[in-house]
Scaffold this active site. Structure first.
Site, PDB file in Angstrom:
ATOM      1  N   TYR A 106       0.946  -1.186  -0.032  1.00  0.00           N
ATOM      2  CA  TYR A 106       0.090   0.082  -0.093  1.00  0.00           C
ATOM      3  C   TYR A 106       1.070   1.365  -0.150  1.00  0.00           C
ATOM      4  O   TYR A 106       1.952   1.238  -0.530  1.00  0.00           O
ATOM      5  CB  TYR A 106      -1.009  -0.273   1.133  1.00  0.00           C
ATOM      6  CG  TYR A 106      -2.329   0.936   0.856  1.00  0.00           C
ATOM      7  CD1 TYR A 106      -2.874   0.774  -0.282  1.00  0.00           C
ATOM      8  CD2 TYR A 106      -2.359   1.940   1.718  1.00  0.00           C
ATOM      9  CE1 TYR A 106      -4.041   1.730  -0.649  1.00  0.00           C
ATOM     10  CE2 TYR A 106      -3.267   2.967   1.242  1.00  0.00           C
ATOM     11  CZ  TYR A 106      -4.037   2.862   0.148  1.00  0.00           C
ATOM     12  OH  TYR A 106      -4.892   3.756  -0.259  1.00  0.00           O
ATOM     13  N   ARG A 159      -7.981  11.094  -8.577  1.00  0.00           N
ATOM     14  CA  ARG A 159      -6.944  11.777  -7.622  1.00  0.00           C
ATOM     15  C   ARG A 159      -6.249  10.810  -6.579  1.00  0.00           C
ATOM     16  O   ARG A 159      -6.628  10.486  -5.454  1.00  0.00           O
ATOM     17  CB  ARG A 159      -7.898  12.732  -6.884  1.00  0.00           C
ATOM     18  CG  ARG A 159      -7.071  13.913  -6.034  1.00  0.00           C
ATOM     19  CD  ARG A 159      -7.188  13.690  -4.552  1.00  0.00           C
ATOM     20  NE  ARG A 159      -6.724  12.453  -4.143  1.00  0.00           N
ATOM     21  CZ  ARG A 159      -6.973  12.051  -2.779  1.00  0.00           C
ATOM     22  NH1 ARG A 159      -7.553  12.618  -2.054  1.00  0.00           N
ATOM     23  NH2 ARG A 159      -6.480  10.942  -2.405  1.00  0.00           N
ATOM     24  N   LYS A 177      -6.129  -1.557  -1.042  1.00  0.00           N
ATOM     25  CA  LYS A 177      -6.723  -1.553   0.194  1.00  0.00           C
ATOM     26  C   LYS A 177      -7.485  -2.502   0.670  1.00  0.00           C
ATOM     27  O   LYS A 177      -7.860  -3.113   1.803  1.00  0.00           O
ATOM     28  CB  LYS A 177      -8.013  -0.265  -0.227  1.00  0.00           C
ATOM     29  CG  LYS A 177      -7.614   1.008  -0.008  1.00  0.00           C
ATOM     30  CD  LYS A 177      -8.084   1.893   1.181  1.00  0.00           C
ATOM     31  CE  LYS A 177      -6.919   2.736   1.474  1.00  0.00           C
ATOM     32  NZ  LYS A 177      -7.513   3.929   1.900  1.00  0.00           N
ATOM     33  N   GLU A 248     -12.968   5.630  -2.934  1.00  0.00           N
ATOM     34  CA  GLU A 248     -11.707   5.858  -2.829  1.00  0.00           C
ATOM     35  C   GLU A 248     -10.911   6.716  -3.837  1.00  0.00           C
ATOM     36  O   GLU A 248     -11.110   6.314  -5.082  1.00  0.00           O
ATOM     37  CB  GLU A 248     -11.138   4.418  -2.763  1.00  0.00           C
ATOM     38  CG  GLU A 248      -9.512   4.374  -2.457  1.00  0.00           C
ATOM     39  CD  GLU A 248      -9.507   4.771  -0.891  1.00  0.00           C
ATOM     40  OE1 GLU A 248     -10.228   4.312   0.173  1.00  0.00           O
ATOM     41  OE2 GLU A 248      -8.406   5.285  -0.558  1.00  0.00           O
ATOM     42  N   ASP A 249     -10.272   7.800  -3.292  1.00  0.00           N
ATOM     43  CA  ASP A 249      -9.732   8.553  -4.460  1.00  0.00           C
ATOM     44  C   ASP A 249     -10.159   9.014  -5.716  1.00  0.00           C
ATOM     45  O   ASP A 249      -9.773   9.095  -6.719  1.00  0.00           O
ATOM     46  CB  ASP A 249      -8.061   7.648  -4.798  1.00  0.00           C
ATOM     47  CG  ASP A 249      -7.219   7.835  -3.663  1.00  0.00           C
ATOM     48  OD1 ASP A 249      -7.500   8.123  -2.855  1.00  0.00           O
ATOM     49  OD2 ASP A 249      -6.032   6.971  -4.104  1.00  0.00           O
ATOM     50  N   ASP A 271     -13.322   6.737   2.059  1.00  0.00           N
ATOM     51  CA  ASP A 271     -12.325   6.635   3.104  1.00  0.00           C
ATOM     52  C   ASP A 271     -11.537   8.053   3.247  1.00  0.00           C
ATOM     53  O   ASP A 271     -11.029   8.225   4.206  1.00  0.00           O
ATOM     54  CB  ASP A 271     -11.635   5.409   2.663  1.00  0.00           C
ATOM     55  CG  ASP A 271     -10.430   5.238   3.709  1.00  0.00           C
ATOM     56  OD1 ASP A 271     -10.953   4.862   4.782  1.00  0.00           O
ATOM     57  OD2 ASP A 271      -9.252   5.055   3.399  1.00  0.00           O
ATOM     58  N   ASP A 272     -11.377   8.595   2.020  1.00  0.00           N
ATOM     59  CA  ASP A 272     -10.464   9.830   1.791  1.00  0.00           C
ATOM     60  C   ASP A 272     -11.166  10.874   3.025  1.00  0.00           C
ATOM     61  O   ASP A 272     -10.398  11.496   3.616  1.00  0.00           O
ATOM     62  CB  ASP A 272     -10.365  10.290   0.435  1.00  0.00           C
ATOM     63  CG  ASP A 272      -9.957   9.307  -0.402  1.00  0.00           C
ATOM     64  OD1 ASP A 272      -8.633   8.775   0.032  1.00  0.00           O
ATOM     65  OD2 ASP A 272     -10.408   9.025  -1.427  1.00  0.00           O
ATOM     66  N   ASN A 421       0.104  12.732   1.246  1.00  0.00           N
ATOM     67  CA  ASN A 421       0.676  11.374   0.529  1.00  0.00           C
ATOM     68  C   ASN A 421       0.884  11.862  -0.791  1.00  0.00           C
ATOM     69  O   ASN A 421       0.594  12.744  -1.387  1.00  0.00           O
ATOM     70  CB  ASN A 421      -0.122  10.367   0.358  1.00  0.00           C
ATOM     71  CG  ASN A 421      -0.291   9.886   1.848  1.00  0.00           C
ATOM     72  OD1 ASN A 421       0.523   9.732   2.636  1.00  0.00           O
ATOM     73  ND2 ASN A 421      -1.499   9.545   2.187  1.00  0.00           N
TER      74      ASN A 421
HETATM   75  P1  NAI Z   1      -8.236  17.712  -2.396  1.00  0.00           P
HETATM   76  O1  NAI Z   1      -7.643  18.110  -3.941  1.00  0.00           O
HETATM   77  O2  NAI Z   1      -9.500  17.546  -2.395  1.00  0.00           O
HETATM   78  O3  NAI Z   1      -7.391  19.097  -1.655  1.00  0.00           O
HETATM   79  C1  NAI Z   1      -6.393  19.418  -1.740  1.00  0.00           C
HETATM   80  C2  NAI Z   1      -6.637  20.958  -0.845  1.00  0.00           C
HETATM   81  O4  NAI Z   1      -5.083  21.458  -0.824  1.00  0.00           O
HETATM   82  C3  NAI Z   1      -7.377  22.055  -1.487  1.00  0.00           C
HETATM   83  O5  NAI Z   1      -8.053  22.683  -0.723  1.00  0.00           O
HETATM   84  C4  NAI Z   1      -6.341  22.741  -2.229  1.00  0.00           C
HETATM   85  O6  NAI Z   1      -6.793  24.642  -2.252  1.00  0.00           O
HETATM   86  C5  NAI Z   1      -5.162  22.820  -1.205  1.00  0.00           C
HETATM   87  N1  NAI Z   1      -3.878  23.235  -1.837  1.00  0.00           N
HETATM   88  C6  NAI Z   1      -3.334  23.112  -2.934  1.00  0.00           C
HETATM   89  N2  NAI Z   1      -2.336  23.865  -3.279  1.00  0.00           N
HETATM   90  C7  NAI Z   1      -2.108  24.530  -2.119  1.00  0.00           C
HETATM   91  C8  NAI Z   1      -0.985  25.492  -1.774  1.00  0.00           C
HETATM   92  N3  NAI Z   1      -0.069  25.713  -2.308  1.00  0.00           N
HETATM   93  N4  NAI Z   1      -1.401  26.168  -0.261  1.00  0.00           N
HETATM   94  C9  NAI Z   1      -2.308  25.805   0.245  1.00  0.00           C
HETATM   95  N5  NAI Z   1      -3.564  25.035   0.041  1.00  0.00           N
HETATM   96  C10 NAI Z   1      -3.248  24.258  -1.043  1.00  0.00           C
HETATM   97  O7  NAI Z   1      -7.489  16.553  -1.880  1.00  0.00           O
HETATM   98  P2  NAI Z   1      -7.476  15.738  -0.662  1.00  0.00           P
HETATM   99  O8  NAI Z   1      -8.259  14.629  -0.835  1.00  0.00           O
HETATM  100  O9  NAI Z   1      -8.232  16.468   0.591  1.00  0.00           O
HETATM  101  O10 NAI Z   1      -6.160  15.192  -0.204  1.00  0.00           O
HETATM  102  C11 NAI Z   1      -5.101  16.032   0.054  1.00  0.00           C
HETATM  103  C12 NAI Z   1      -3.884  15.315   0.447  1.00  0.00           C
HETATM  104  O11 NAI Z   1      -3.995  14.460   1.647  1.00  0.00           O
HETATM  105  C13 NAI Z   1      -3.269  14.423  -0.450  1.00  0.00           C
HETATM  106  O12 NAI Z   1      -2.057  14.424  -0.423  1.00  0.00           O
HETATM  107  C14 NAI Z   1      -3.749  12.956  -0.088  1.00  0.00           C
HETATM  108  O13 NAI Z   1      -2.825  12.020  -0.299  1.00  0.00           O
HETATM  109  C15 NAI Z   1      -3.550  13.473   1.492  1.00  0.00           C
HETATM  110  N6  NAI Z   1      -4.656  12.418   2.338  1.00  0.00           N
HETATM  111  C16 NAI Z   1      -3.831  11.693   3.142  1.00  0.00           C
HETATM  112  C17 NAI Z   1      -4.619  11.040   4.127  1.00  0.00           C
HETATM  113  C18 NAI Z   1      -3.739  10.170   5.274  1.00  0.00           C
HETATM  114  O14 NAI Z   1      -2.696  10.481   5.543  1.00  0.00           O
HETATM  115  N7  NAI Z   1      -4.435   9.255   6.089  1.00  0.00           N
HETATM  116  C19 NAI Z   1      -5.987  10.339   3.862  1.00  0.00           C
HETATM  117  C20 NAI Z   1      -6.754  11.116   2.441  1.00  0.00           C
HETATM  118  C21 NAI Z   1      -5.655  12.102   1.785  1.00  0.00           C
END
Ligand code: NAI
Length: 576
Positions: A106, A159, A177, A248-249, A271-272, A421
């Site tokens: 994973y 995504r 997963k 997911e994603d 899950d996200d 991530n």
């Molecule tokens: P998303 O695309 O819905 O949200 C991303 C957010 O980051 C948006 O609000 C965007 O405006 C903001 N952003 C982008 N560039 C930026 C910048 N330069 N400055 C400030 N804000 C900025 O994506 P999502 O689903 O919310 O995921 C975001 C991250 O979280 C990904 O890297 C994902 O892998 C990670 N993630 C980690 C998890 C975990 O550790 N358990 C679980 C789910 C997501």
């Protein structure tokens, strides 16, 4: 089924396949572990080397082969191939080496697997539901090899982790997963179904790649996309009712609307959004206790205001309200910064989910510098006494030294969770965070990081991995189903997810030893899943989502008995 019957069913199994058909079936294949009797009964003599091995012997050899691989991608391919050859051996190997291999099946290595999906593709696993086949989704679902399915994980690959649109390669995520559902939750691998909804891709590199295995078309959008998702959900309800459906994603644009549209129609969660929210809530509750503080004393700053961030904030907000804050007071504790700056009430670009966290403009107007139109993370940290800083932005190194130093100058134990991530998108490295805060930070990350040497001690880094939550939720759902023939719970509620988070926090090693990690070790995940499933099931029965159990003891023993473990049953041919 009684405990005895379950044990019996596990020990002996009637098998119809013979010869190469049996060896080519990953769910049934035992390879060199077929006994002498089985080799005779199933026409395997001569097809296998003469030595008969135990599962332990096979694990040793498989581990040696794994260790010879020289890159993460090769290690991932090796394990995926083993999964497609001999499932029992695959899961047993993973259990024996969970700390080393979880990141390979994973996150973070699965990201490579998705990027290279079309190049490393070998055998079919899961379902490809391509847009051109949109009128036959029910028929495609019926093609699934196993008649009963407990859990589906579905993606549209738009995504994937933090690496964007992977098209049909996104299937690597549901496969990974669901491996964890089986490994940790103990969901039988034959009762899981990974699905990719292939609605095209906007990834130019994939569209140009002659090897790309998906539908070579720009992503469909708007009403066409919505109606495709509608058809998919209708087909799941028709063909696999009572199956847990995990989204997911999906991109931020689709994730929340899909969850809102279907969460009251079937047994489903995202899950996200909800899994991330639960694990982050669990880690935060633990961190707050280790800091000797309380939840109502917290002030949360988020970098990123997407699906994951608003999900985490929603659960934290619910917990604040449970602890006595009014809804308005709770909202005032969140400072969310996205790519256009701090969320505030004068912004016109916010979604309804984001608007909840928009600070009143009057509260922040004095902070704007002359000519400045936005407030960034550094501004917020400067003006707010942030106790917790959570990164879900995909922006690498966004938690800079000045920002972290300023935050930690105002609080004794700053809670800092760079959760983006994969690893290269992390908002900070734990080593830097400990250095900049003189070892005071309470850290959990999104991707795995090696332990940090600081101040003469080795600090293990907790990964805020959804794997703490979702396999246990699946296990709870399976347990709550009164029998294979009767439907179990029909909904996954936020209260069930929050119960999971609280159970996770209760099992934080740091509660007993402040120098221990915030979250339990990966090797303890399987037993932890039992505790979390117990909490989820109790909440479901408390709220009437599922019928009550005779006693806590009977619930716990049913959970334990329901966990599938990788072991070879003896095979007997059907009676003539
Ligand atoms: P998303 O695309 O819905 O949200 C991303 C957010 O980051 C948006 O609000 C965007 O405006 C903001 N952003 C982008 N560039 C930026 C910048 N330069 N400055 C400030 N804000 C900025 O994506 P999502 O689903 O919310 O995921 C975001 C991250 O979280 C990904 O890297 C994902 O892998 C990670 N993630 C980690 C998890 C975990 O550790 N358990 C679980 C789910 C997501």
């Amino acid at each position: 089924m009684s405990l005895n019957e379950i044990a019996q069913a596990h020990l002996v199994r009637t098998v119809r396949l013979r010869g190469m058909d049996l060896l080519n079936n990953p769910a049934l294949n035992k390879g060199t572990a077929f006994s002498r009797d089985e080799r005779e009964s199933f026409g395997l003599q001569g097809l296998l080397p003469p030595v008969i091995e135990s599962l332990d012997d096979q694990c040793i050899r498989a581990y040696q082969a794994f260790s010879l691989k020289t890159s993460d991608l090769e290690r991932h391919i090796y394990l995926r191939q083993l999964q497609d050859t001999n499932e029992v051996l695959f899961y047993r190997l993973l259990l024996d080496h969970i700390e080393e291999m979880l990141p390979v099946v994973y996150t973070p290595v699965v990201a490579l697997g998705c990027q290279e999906f079309s190049h490393i593709y070998r055998r079919p696993r899961g379902l490809f539901i391509s847009y051109p086949l949109r009128y036959s989704i029910s028929a495609l679902l019926r093609n699934h090899p196993n008649p009963e399915v407990d859990v589906i994980v579905v993606t549209d690959g738009e995504r994937v982790l933090g690496i964007g649109d992977q098209g049909v390669g996104g299937l690597g995520i549901p496969i990974g997963k669901l491996s964890l559902y089986s490994l940790i939750g103990g969901i039988h691998p034959g009762r899981t179904l990974p699905i990719v909804l292939d609605v095209g891709t906007n990834n130019e590199e994939l569209l140009r790649d002659p090897e790309y295995l998906g539908w070579r078309h720009a992503r469909i959008t708007g009403a066409e996309y919505d109606s495709f998702i509608d058809s998919f959900v209708a087909a799941v309800k028709e063909v696999l009712p009572s199956t847990l459906l995990q989204w997911e994603d999906f991109s931020g644009v689709h994730a929340r609307p899909i969850l809102n549209r279907y969460r009251d129609q079937l047994l489903t969660f995202n899950d996200d959004i909800q899994g991330t929210a639960a694990v982050a809530l669990g880690a935060t509750l633990a961190a707050v206790r280790v800091a000797g503080s309380s939840l109502p004393e917290q002030e949360f700053v988020f970098l990123g205001a997407g699906a994951a961030s608003t999900g985490v904030a929603d659960y934290l907000r619910a917990a604040l309200v449970t602890e006595g804050l009014s809804e308005l007071e709770a909202r005032s504790r969140f400072w969310m910064v996205d790519r256009d700056g701090l969320l505030h009430s004068s912004r016109t670009d916010l979604t309804p989910e984001q608007r909840v966290y928009a600070q009143p403009s009057s509260r922040i107007s004095p902070w704007f510098r002359p000519g400045g139109e936005t407030l960034g993370l550094a501004d917020v940290i400067h003006h707010v006494r942030a106790t917790a800083l959570i990164g879900l932005s995909t922006v690498a190194s966004a938690f800079t030294e000045p920002i972290v130093r300023e935050m930690s100058a105002k609080v004794d134990r700053p809670i800092i969770f760079p959760l983006s991530n994969p690893t290269e998108h992390s908002e900070a490295s734990p080593a830097d965070l400990y250095r900049w805060t003189h070892g005071r930070a309470l850290v959990a990350t999104g991707s795995p990081f090696p332990p940090v040497e600081y101040g003469g001690r080795t600090i293990p880094v907790s990964q805020c991995n959804n794997v703490y939550i979702f396999p246990a939720v699946g296990l709870a759902v399976v347990v709550l189903r009164p029998s294979a023939a009767t439907a179990g719970p029909q909904r996954i509620t936020d209260a069930m997810m929050i119960a999971a988070a609280r159970a996770l926090a209760e099992h934080s090693p740091a509660l007993g030893d402040p120098s221990a990690p915030l979250l339990p070790a990966l090797k303890d995940l399987r037993s932890l899943a039992v505790e979390i499933a117990f909490a989820v099931a109790q909440e479901a029965t408390r709220s009437g989502i599922a019928p009550a159990f005779e006693s806590s003891a009977s619930l716990r023993s049913k959970i334990l008995a329901s966990q599938w473990s990788p072991a070879y049953p003896a095979y007997i041919p059907p009676s003539p």
